[in-house]
Every structure is written in C-alpha cells, then in structure tokens.
Write a protein that holds these residues in place. Sequence first.
Motif, PDB file in Angstrom:
ATOM      1  N   GLY B 407       0.812  -1.223   0.000  1.00  0.00           N
ATOM      2  CA  GLY B 407       0.000   0.000   0.000  1.00  0.00           C
ATOM      3  C   GLY B 407       0.839   1.262   0.000  1.00  0.00           C
ATOM      4  N   ALA B 408       2.073   1.147  -0.552  1.00  0.00           N
ATOM      5  CA  ALA B 408       2.961   2.311  -0.523  1.00  0.00           C
ATOM      6  C   ALA B 408       3.199   2.870  -1.914  1.00  0.00           C
ATOM      7  N   GLY B 409       2.439   2.372  -2.901  1.00  0.00           N
ATOM      8  CA  GLY B 409       2.620   2.870  -4.259  1.00  0.00           C
ATOM      9  C   GLY B 409       1.574   2.301  -5.193  1.00  0.00           C
ATOM     10  N   VAL B 410       1.550   2.853  -6.422  1.00  0.00           N
ATOM     11  CA  VAL B 410       0.616   2.383  -7.461  1.00  0.00           C
ATOM     12  C   VAL B 410       1.450   1.973  -8.670  1.00  0.00           C
ATOM     13  N   THR B 411       1.141   0.806  -9.230  1.00  0.00           N
ATOM     14  CA  THR B 411       1.890   0.335 -10.397  1.00  0.00           C
ATOM     15  C   THR B 411       1.115   0.626 -11.678  1.00  0.00           C
ATOM     16  N   LEU B 412       1.830   1.094 -12.684  1.00  0.00           N
ATOM     17  CA  LEU B 412       1.211   1.328 -13.991  1.00  0.00           C
ATOM     18  C   LEU B 412       1.894   0.466 -15.038  1.00  0.00           C
ATOM     19  N   ASN B 413       1.130   0.003 -16.010  1.00  0.00           N
ATOM     20  CA  ASN B 413       1.710  -0.719 -17.129  1.00  0.00           C
ATOM     21  C   ASN B 413       2.133   0.330 -18.153  1.00  0.00           C
ATOM     22  N   VAL B 414       3.429   0.481 -18.319  1.00  0.00           N
ATOM     23  CA  VAL B 414       3.947   1.578 -19.132  1.00  0.00           C
ATOM     24  C   VAL B 414       3.480   1.473 -20.588  1.00  0.00           C
ATOM     25  N   LEU B 415       3.174   0.275 -21.045  1.00  0.00           N
ATOM     26  CA  LEU B 415       2.726   0.102 -22.427  1.00  0.00           C
ATOM     27  C   LEU B 415       1.267   0.514 -22.602  1.00  0.00           C
ATOM     28  N   GLU B 416       0.475   0.195 -21.608  1.00  0.00           N
ATOM     29  CA  GLU B 416      -0.974   0.389 -21.759  1.00  0.00           C
ATOM     30  C   GLU B 416      -1.517   1.653 -21.102  1.00  0.00           C
ATOM     31  N   MET B 417      -0.742   2.279 -20.241  1.00  0.00           N
ATOM     32  CA  MET B 417      -1.287   3.394 -19.452  1.00  0.00           C
ATOM     33  C   MET B 417      -1.644   4.601 -20.327  1.00  0.00           C
ATOM     34  N   THR B 418      -2.650   5.349 -19.862  1.00  0.00           N
ATOM     35  CA  THR B 418      -3.012   6.595 -20.533  1.00  0.00           C
ATOM     36  C   THR B 418      -2.530   7.753 -19.660  1.00  0.00           C
ATOM     37  N   SER B 419      -2.650   8.945 -20.193  1.00  0.00           N
ATOM     38  CA  SER B 419      -2.307  10.142 -19.408  1.00  0.00           C
ATOM     39  C   SER B 419      -3.105  10.188 -18.120  1.00  0.00           C
ATOM     40  N   LYS B 420      -4.384   9.833 -18.252  1.00  0.00           N
ATOM     41  CA  LYS B 420      -5.268   9.901 -17.094  1.00  0.00           C
ATOM     42  C   LYS B 420      -4.838   8.910 -16.003  1.00  0.00           C
ATOM     43  N   ASP B 421      -4.408   7.715 -16.447  1.00  0.00           N
ATOM     44  CA  ASP B 421      -3.941   6.723 -15.466  1.00  0.00           C
ATOM     45  C   ASP B 421      -2.800   7.295 -14.624  1.00  0.00           C
ATOM     46  N   LEU B 422      -1.860   7.934 -15.304  1.00  0.00           N
ATOM     47  CA  LEU B 422      -0.704   8.476 -14.582  1.00  0.00           C
ATOM     48  C   LEU B 422      -1.136   9.610 -13.665  1.00  0.00           C
ATOM     49  N   SER B 423      -1.992  10.469 -14.209  1.00  0.00           N
ATOM     50  CA  SER B 423      -2.490  11.593 -13.428  1.00  0.00           C
ATOM     51  C   SER B 423      -3.244  11.090 -12.183  1.00  0.00           C
ATOM     52  N   ASP B 424      -4.090  10.072 -12.373  1.00  0.00           N
ATOM     53  CA  ASP B 424      -4.848   9.502 -11.244  1.00  0.00           C
ATOM     54  C   ASP B 424      -3.907   8.876 -10.212  1.00  0.00           C
ATOM     55  N   ALA B 425      -2.919   8.139 -10.724  1.00  0.00           N
ATOM     56  CA  ALA B 425      -1.980   7.473  -9.815  1.00  0.00           C
ATOM     57  C   ALA B 425      -1.229   8.502  -8.971  1.00  0.00           C
ATOM     58  N   LEU B 426      -0.807   9.597  -9.623  1.00  0.00           N
ATOM     59  CA  LEU B 426      -0.080  10.639  -8.891  1.00  0.00           C
ATOM     60  C   LEU B 426      -0.977  11.285  -7.850  1.00  0.00           C
ATOM     61  N   ASN B 427      -2.198  11.596  -8.255  1.00  0.00           N
ATOM     62  CA  ASN B 427      -3.134  12.200  -7.307  1.00  0.00           C
ATOM     63  C   ASN B 427      -3.381  11.285  -6.113  1.00  0.00           C
ATOM     64  N   ALA B 428      -3.480   9.965  -6.414  1.00  0.00           N
ATOM     65  CA  ALA B 428      -3.739   9.015  -5.330  1.00  0.00           C
ATOM     66  C   ALA B 428      -2.574   9.005  -4.335  1.00  0.00           C
ATOM     67  N   VAL B 429      -1.364   8.780  -4.806  1.00  0.00           N
ATOM     68  CA  VAL B 429      -0.249   8.632  -3.849  1.00  0.00           C
ATOM     69  C   VAL B 429       0.075   9.949  -3.138  1.00  0.00           C
ATOM     70  N   ILE B 430      -0.282  11.083  -3.775  1.00  0.00           N
ATOM     71  CA  ILE B 430       0.002  12.375  -3.129  1.00  0.00           C
ATOM     72  C   ILE B 430      -1.109  12.756  -2.141  1.00  0.00           C
ATOM     73  N   ASN B 431      -2.356  12.515  -2.532  1.00  0.00           N
ATOM     74  CA  ASN B 431      -3.464  13.033  -1.713  1.00  0.00           C
ATOM     75  C   ASN B 431      -4.130  12.019  -0.792  1.00  0.00           C
ATOM     76  N   ASP B 432      -4.019  10.722  -1.131  1.00  0.00           N
ATOM     77  CA  ASP B 432      -4.574   9.703  -0.234  1.00  0.00           C
ATOM     78  C   ASP B 432      -3.542   9.427   0.852  1.00  0.00           C
ATOM     79  N   LYS B 433      -3.884   9.814   2.090  1.00  0.00           N
ATOM     80  CA  LYS B 433      -2.903   9.763   3.177  1.00  0.00           C
ATOM     81  C   LYS B 433      -2.345   8.362   3.442  1.00  0.00           C
ATOM     82  N   SER B 434      -3.125   7.329   3.085  1.00  0.00           N
ATOM     83  CA  SER B 434      -2.693   5.971   3.431  1.00  0.00           C
ATOM     84  C   SER B 434      -1.346   5.618   2.792  1.00  0.00           C
ATOM     85  N   TYR B 435      -1.114   6.115   1.553  1.00  0.00           N
ATOM     86  CA  TYR B 435       0.157   5.803   0.882  1.00  0.00           C
ATOM     87  C   TYR B 435       1.337   6.375   1.667  1.00  0.00           C
ATOM     88  N   LYS B 436       1.163   7.626   2.101  1.00  0.00           N
ATOM     89  CA  LYS B 436       2.243   8.268   2.862  1.00  0.00           C
ATOM     90  C   LYS B 436       2.444   7.538   4.193  1.00  0.00           C
TER      91      LYS B 436
END
Lengths: 532, 532
Positions: B407-436
């Motif tokens: 629960g300390a990170g989010v994995t993305l498939n670099v081949l299949e990911m979209t811009s939104k996936d990356l944006s969502d993943a960043l928002n999650a790990v930055i703003n969802d306190k559980s990751y920190k």
Amino acid sequence: MLTALLLRYQLAGWMLLLMIAGFSEGGKLVVVPMDGSHWLSMRQVVENLSQRGHEVVVVVPQVNWQLGITGNYTLKTYPVSYTKEDMDVSLQTYVDAHLKGQPFPFNVLSIHNSSVAIFNLIFSNCKNLFNHKELMQYLIQSDFDALLTDPISLCGALIANYFSLPSVFFMRGLPCNLHYKANQCPDPLSYVPRIFTMNSDYMTFAQRLKNVLVDSVEFLYCNSFYAQGLSFASEVLQRDVTLLDLLSSTSIWLMRYDFVFEYPRPVMPNMVFIGGINCGARKALHEEFESIVNASGEHGFVVFSLGSMVSEIPMKKAKQIAEAFGTIPQTVLWRYTGEAPPNLANNTKLIKWLPQNDLLAHPKARAFITHGGSHGIYEGICNGVPMVLMPLFGDQMDNAKRIESRGAGVTLNVLEMTSKDLSDALNAVINDKSYKENIMHLSALHLDRPIHPLDLAVYWVEFVMRHKGAPHLRPAAHDLNWIQYHSLDVIAFLLAVVLVTAFISLKCCLSCCRKCFCKKGRVSKSSKSKAE
Amino acid sequence: MLTALLLRYQLAGWMLLLMIAGFSEGGKLVVVPMDGSHWLSMRQVVENLSQRGHEVVVVVPQVNWQLGITGNYTLKTYPVSYTKEDMDVSLQTYVDAHLKGQPFPFNVLSIHNSSVAIFNLIFSNCKNLFNHKELMQYLIQSDFDALLTDPISLCGALIANYFSLPSVFFMRGLPCNLHYKANQCPDPLSYVPRIFTMNSDYMTFAQRLKNVLVDSVEFLYCNSFYAQGLSFASEVLQRDVTLLDLLSSTSIWLMRYDFVFEYPRPVMPNMVFIGGINCGARKALHEEFESIVNASGEHGFVVFSLGSMVSEIPMKKAKQIAEAFGTIPQTVLWRYTGEAPPNLANNTKLIKWLPQNDLLAHPKARAFITHGGSHGIYEGICNGVPMVLMPLFGDQMDNAKRIESRGAGVTLNVLEMTSKDLSDALNAVINDKSYKENIMHLSALHLDRPIHPLDLAVYWVEFVMRHKGAPHLRPAAHDLNWIQYHSLDVIAFLLAVVLVTAFISLKCCLSCCRKCFCKKGRVSKSSKSKAE
C-alpha cells in the motif's frame, strides 16, 4: 588475536549502547521467565533493559530456585500450590532417572515420567498466576508494550495471547523442534539432527533413518509434556489451542545459538542468534582462587562443574572421578557440595561455588570438564578452553556431540566411564594440540561478530516495544494449511490434468485406430468379396 | 522520529567503523564487478574497504558503461572483443523488446533472445580476461585473501573457483532463484513468489499454480542464458560444471534485501541482508535544484526517473507523460536526455541528471515516479516517499508488486497506461494519506536496524578475508545428493519394511487360516465318514 577480538566486541557493545541511549524512550515490558539455568542469561537482558530506562516487571512464582533474586527491575510474585521441596524432589527424580542406569525401556519410561512431572509442576504455577486476581488486574492495567518470555513453560506465551501483547521469545530450544515448527522454518531431516539422537549434521544412512523415526514419534512425548499446559491454555483462551497456535504468534525468537556450535541450517528472518550472550568479560579472580591458580605452576589447572542445577553425585562416581584427577599434573577446581570422596588427591580442590567464566578466561586454564549445558559450553568456546563433556540430561548429549564433532572436546558416558577413561580424556584434550587449536579456531570465529549478543538481544526487545511487534518478518506460511503449504492441491490438480489429457489422448488414438482398422477391415472385406 | 532513526544509524555506522578501524589489518581483495546499476552500491563497499587500509584490485573490461571510473582502489583493465556501441545496441534491443508491445509469444521470444545476447556479451569479456596472460599472471601472483563479485556474470565465481579463493557474493538476485538453490536454501512454492510471476506472498490457487509452473520451466531460460558461460567455465576448470557447482562454493551472500520490501521466507545463516545499502545521508542540494524545489510552494514536487540505464523513451509515450504532469499542481523534476515533448507543461523540468536521494530526502518531495529498480525503491523507502511505479524489465515488475502490496505505491503498465492513469496514480499517492502513512511505516521499520547495511557488508567481506572463508556457515546439505537431501532413500526403506512386514503378516495369516480350515475340513470329513 583473541584478546583483540574480545576487546573489540566489548567496545562495540558499549558504543552501540551509548549511541542508542540518546534515542531510546522508556517503554513498559513484562517478563515471564523460566527458573533454573534458563534465567541466567535472560536476567542479563532484563537488567540491561532496566538500565536503559524501561519499566520492567518480572512476574515470578513465590517458590523458586533462582528467580527471586531482586534486581534492577520490579519483581511481582504470586503464591503457588507447591513447596521448594516439591521442586527439589522433582528435579532430583529427573536427574536420577538419567543417572540410575536402568535398562531399556525402564530408563526411557523413568525419564519420560519425571519430565512430565516437571512440566506439570511448571504449569501448575501458571494456573496459580491466572488465579491471582490482584496480579492479573495489575497486568491488565499496566498497558505493557511487549512481553519477554522463555517459551518452554508456555505460560509467557499464554499471557501474551491472553492480553494480545507482542512478544519476544528468549530460549535455547524447545522439545520436538517446536521452535522451528511454530515459526514455519523448514527443518530438513537429512542434515538437521533431531534432539536426543546425538547425530551430527553428517549422518550415515542408519543415522538418517534414526532421525526420521525420532521426528515421526517425538510428537508423542511432546503431547505428554504439554498435555496439562495445553488443556489449561484452551480453558483460558476459551478455544481449542495447539502448541503451534500458542507459540506461532511471537514476533522475535532470540535464540541462544551460534553456528560455530550449532550446525548450519535453514532459519527464518525473525530468528536472532545470540549464542554466547552469557560470556562476560573476564573479571579479576578473588584472592582465594588467585592463589590456587597461581600455585598450579606450568601445568595450569582444570575447571570441573556439572552446572548450576547439579552440585552432588553418587559417592561411587565421585570416587572414580577423584581417582582420575589424582593421575594428572594439573590442579583441579571442582565445584562440589557433597561429601568429599576419601581418595581425593592433593591436586583437587572441592569448592562450593566457582567463578567459572573468570577461571576459564585465565591463561592457565587447560581444560574444562562440563556436563554440556549450553551456558558452560559457550563459556568454554568464548575462552578457548578444550572440554571433557559428561552430559547428564536434556540437550546436553547433543551439545556434547557438537563439541566433539568439531574436535574441540571428548565426550564421556558418565554412567559407563572408568577412572582411566576420564584420565585419558583429560590427557588428550590437554596434551593433544589439535583440541586446543580447534577450540581456539571456534573461539575466534565465535567472537568475530559485528555486535555482542547481549546488545543484539536488547536491541530486538526494544524493536518489538517500539513497533508493537515485527509483522514485516512474519511469513505468509502461517496462513496456509498443510496441503497448501506443500502445494499438494496444485500437484494434485496438475496430475489430474495430465491424467485427463492422457486419457483423452488415448481415447482419441484408440478411436482413430479403430476407425482406420474398421475401414481397412471393410476395405479388405469388400476387396475380398470382389475378388471372390 | 525518522530523522532520529536516520541520525542513529549514521552514528552507528561511524562508531562501528571507528571502532573496528583500530583492529583491522590490511588484506588483499580482488573485485570482479558487474557493469550498469549493479555497480552503484557495490562500489560503495569497495571504496570503504580501500579506505580501511585493504589493498583492493578491481578487474574490469576496457569497454564498459560505469566500471571505468577510477576510485580509491587499483583498477586493472583488459581489452575486449566488442565495442561500446555493441553494448549500447544490446541494451537498447533488450529494452525495446519490453517496450514494443509485441503480441505473445513474440514478446517472450524477443525478451529471451535479447537477454541471451546480453549474457553472451558478458561472458565474452570473461573469455577475454582469461586470455589476457599478463593480467592472469598478476592475479596468480597477487595472493589475494578473498574475492568479491556480483555473481550474475559468473566470471567472478569462475575466477574464485579457478584460483580456489574464498569469495563473497554481492547481489540483488539471480535468475531462476539460483541464489537460493545454490545455497541449499529451502524455497517453498506456496508462499515464496517466483520472479516474473508478479505474485505476492499471499497467492490464490491460480497464482500458486502459476508459481509452480514457472518454477518448473525456469531452468529452460536459465540454461539458455548461461549456456555459453557454463561451456567456457567447464573448459577453464577442465570438468563439467553446472550453475549450482559454480555458485555453491561461496562463503557469504551479501543480499540487497530487506524484509520491509521482500516477503519473509526461509534463509540461510551465510546470507547477510543489506537492502538499503545505497541510501546515503541527505546532502545539501545544488543551487539549481534548491531554487526549483523552493519555488514548488506548498504543493511540493515529484521526482521522475527511469534509472541510470534508461534516460529516453519514445516520443509518443513522453507526450502522454508530459500531458499527465500538466494536470497536477506539483513541480515535476524529470530525468530525461531525449527530445523535449512539445506539450511539456510549465511545472515540468527536464533534467539530464538528478541528485535522486537528496531530492527524495527533501521534505517537499511528494511522490517518486520510478521504473522500480531496487536502488530507487530503497531510496524511496529510506526517505518515506510514496511511489508510482512504471516497471520496464528484469525484476522491476516484481519489485513494483511488492511496493503496491504494501500500500505504498501504485503500479502502472507503461505500455498500456493513458495520461489519465498516470495523473490519477499521482493524485492518489500524493493526496490519499494511506500511501504516505504506509511508506513512512516501512521507512521506520527499515531504518530501525542495529547496523547500517554498508558497515555490515564491509564487516562480512573482512570476515571472509580474516578467516579465509566462513566454513562454519556452510550447511552439510551441500554434500548430499537429491535423493538423500529429501530422505527419499529412508522413505523407500521404511516403505519396503512396511510392505515386507505386511506381506509376511498376510502370508502368516493366510497360512494359519489355511491350516485351520484344512483341519476343520479334515475334522468335518473324518466326522462325516465316521457318521457314515
């Protein structure tokens, strides 16, 4: 080199403690110790934790051998339903069962029954503890960070489970390799000798067979040893508990093991090896001992002790031993509280208590005659003194085998040995240089470690207190059943797939063949009929 | 607390080094390193050993990526039969095989073939080394105390075997779990995930099935990877050697593992865990970075790097990533040497080289986008920065899975990911306190250790130099064959005994029954005849 190493690890210990001290915050620790020699090295850890500012509460029965000594910690006692005499009789019966030399199977039965009696005595004090409302109330309200216990008594493990406290086990070993089984640690029977087999890690086919057989029946005696304890634990926790249930929830196993003594084998990440924790720095000898030691001349002296629990032996045996001592030129310091054998030679001094480590650390120490208890053996290794081993009970036979297999000592069967055997063994370990060289080699390896075992033990107890356990070291294997752990379901599935595939392929082949043959048959029939 | 822990382990390191320094005697060490990111943390150990007065000789091919940097040690080079371009092409082909997104089985074939090509390149330099008479003569005459190597190239292990030198392996992992197999370490398939499976330690039935299947076929790819290396080793040692032969003779395995990151599992006593060895103390940032970081305001910044070996990606992917960065309020520091994507937002700075650890240690670091190389991940853990993982090749997918399962990170498939996936993943790990919270918990556990991994690594290399190995840590299992190790001969014997006993018992019973019935038969016959 040895002195340099000794100095080095002492320095390491001081510096580590000094360094950690600045950051340690006082925690609360409850300790449930085991009586007898088990308490010797655990007490050092407890004292050390107290000195480091933690509030340490040691819970002990009012009747005990060595637990009552007050120290730098809070001692909480509770009344028990037996007397000191009951304890002494119980121990004496246990020792006698080993020394009487009864024929098989009476010896095994006596040992088994006396062991069960000791275990039952131990569990009865656990019942007394749980029945002591005031103390239980105190434990509930104290809000401890962790519990430290020697798990052999089960009582500490039961309290940890009852109060859901993170725990640390401090131990030398448990019957039936429970310390490995409960920690999901693989235990290959082909090179990991079982206790009581006296096998080494290199086994013949017959020894491996014995190892497998012992492993497959040892649960029988473990079940008898722990029957009362488990029944009480099930009652307290209000569910059916097994030995593995009770023991598997601990966070860290502090094991008095070192691989110069133990055979290398698989281990788990939450096992911390602190063998040799009891070896202290050499202190100056008391005048009385100093004068004996100095008077020993160039031949030096021999130290003889059968451990803290056995200070007397039958007179016949004592006379045999005294006779052997008369044949060697060394002075012998013999820890003995019984009646002096009449044939005691001038070179032999009977003494009620020995500063064992300080004597072994003396440059004139030539040999160490020991019962093979792990504390004594580690003192022999730390100080590089070759040993003559006279194992009596418990793990002592296996300990003796380990030292013998390293060429650092000679083992004698205390029941069968003659005076000459002892005399020969002493002459061998004193005069055959290989014994001294081997023990010095073990000593150098043992003392060459990045942290002193005492500091390591203190460190890990504090770790569990700080983090309320060590869940990151707990293997997922705990959540698998036996079939899953061994992947038997997967193997069965794969076998089924192979069989079904083979069956279908065979069926297809057969039906193809049949069709072909039928066609051929028809063709040949029709061609035949045409020909006709 | 984190700062206190950081300070504490640094202090521990200094004091231990200071303390040991007085007793260290200069030894002679030969180092056979592996190029690329493998060398990053090993170099620290080598530098440290040099500073401690040992004569350290590092043997490297003349053509290399990172091995040529001169340091506080003697560098011995030898000419090789390939060029730097050959190396770059080989790596690029390997990376492309992962990024091209070919359909199965072409992707697997491409990855396999490009891996074999890299391994063959590595072995060819080993051949060049053995053919360099002058250097070989120097190695023979140098009388080294020990050899330190990353065993993935086999060359160091081969040299250790050839010169009968005690060796220390320094590594992150070997294909096919060879590091466990060669060290006789049990490897239960039910909760120890195999590499490339992306399983965690908690597996469903299907995942366990996959684990078993991968385990049973992985020797196929290992045999191809190491085919040339083994053939050359057999030629040099003039006997048929297997991979396990070559690797099993080492004394100590220094493994860049820590159980906050790896799943707890059985280990062996000669495995020393030095995960996080690469995490240095935070150094002050260069002016250029300091100003970017300070300008990031309350939102802080994100660090993005795909490791030391990959600094460019296809433009299409770069544009996708740049687009995602434009959607977050944080400043992004992106290590990138390729052409800048045209849609780069103002908050994104492309930089050719990043002081990664110093940036991650900055209090304003909010997230770390990484390819999941173990060095980067440990820097993320040490500094408590939640991660977005974009694994590319090798062990990176499995590393990413480990961080995600904590629960300390989010994995993305670099081949299949979209811009939104990356944006969502960043928002999650930055703003969802559980990751920190989770990464801070891992960080606290990871940094709470009695000795810094670098000091531990140095300690054990010196141990092997001092004692010419560590034979007391070598399990007897090495001298058993497969049948003996699994006690199959004992089981077969016991089965035979049971069957023979059952057969004899049955025969006896049958013969008894026969006799009884015959008698009865005779009796009834005779009585019949009498009656007649």
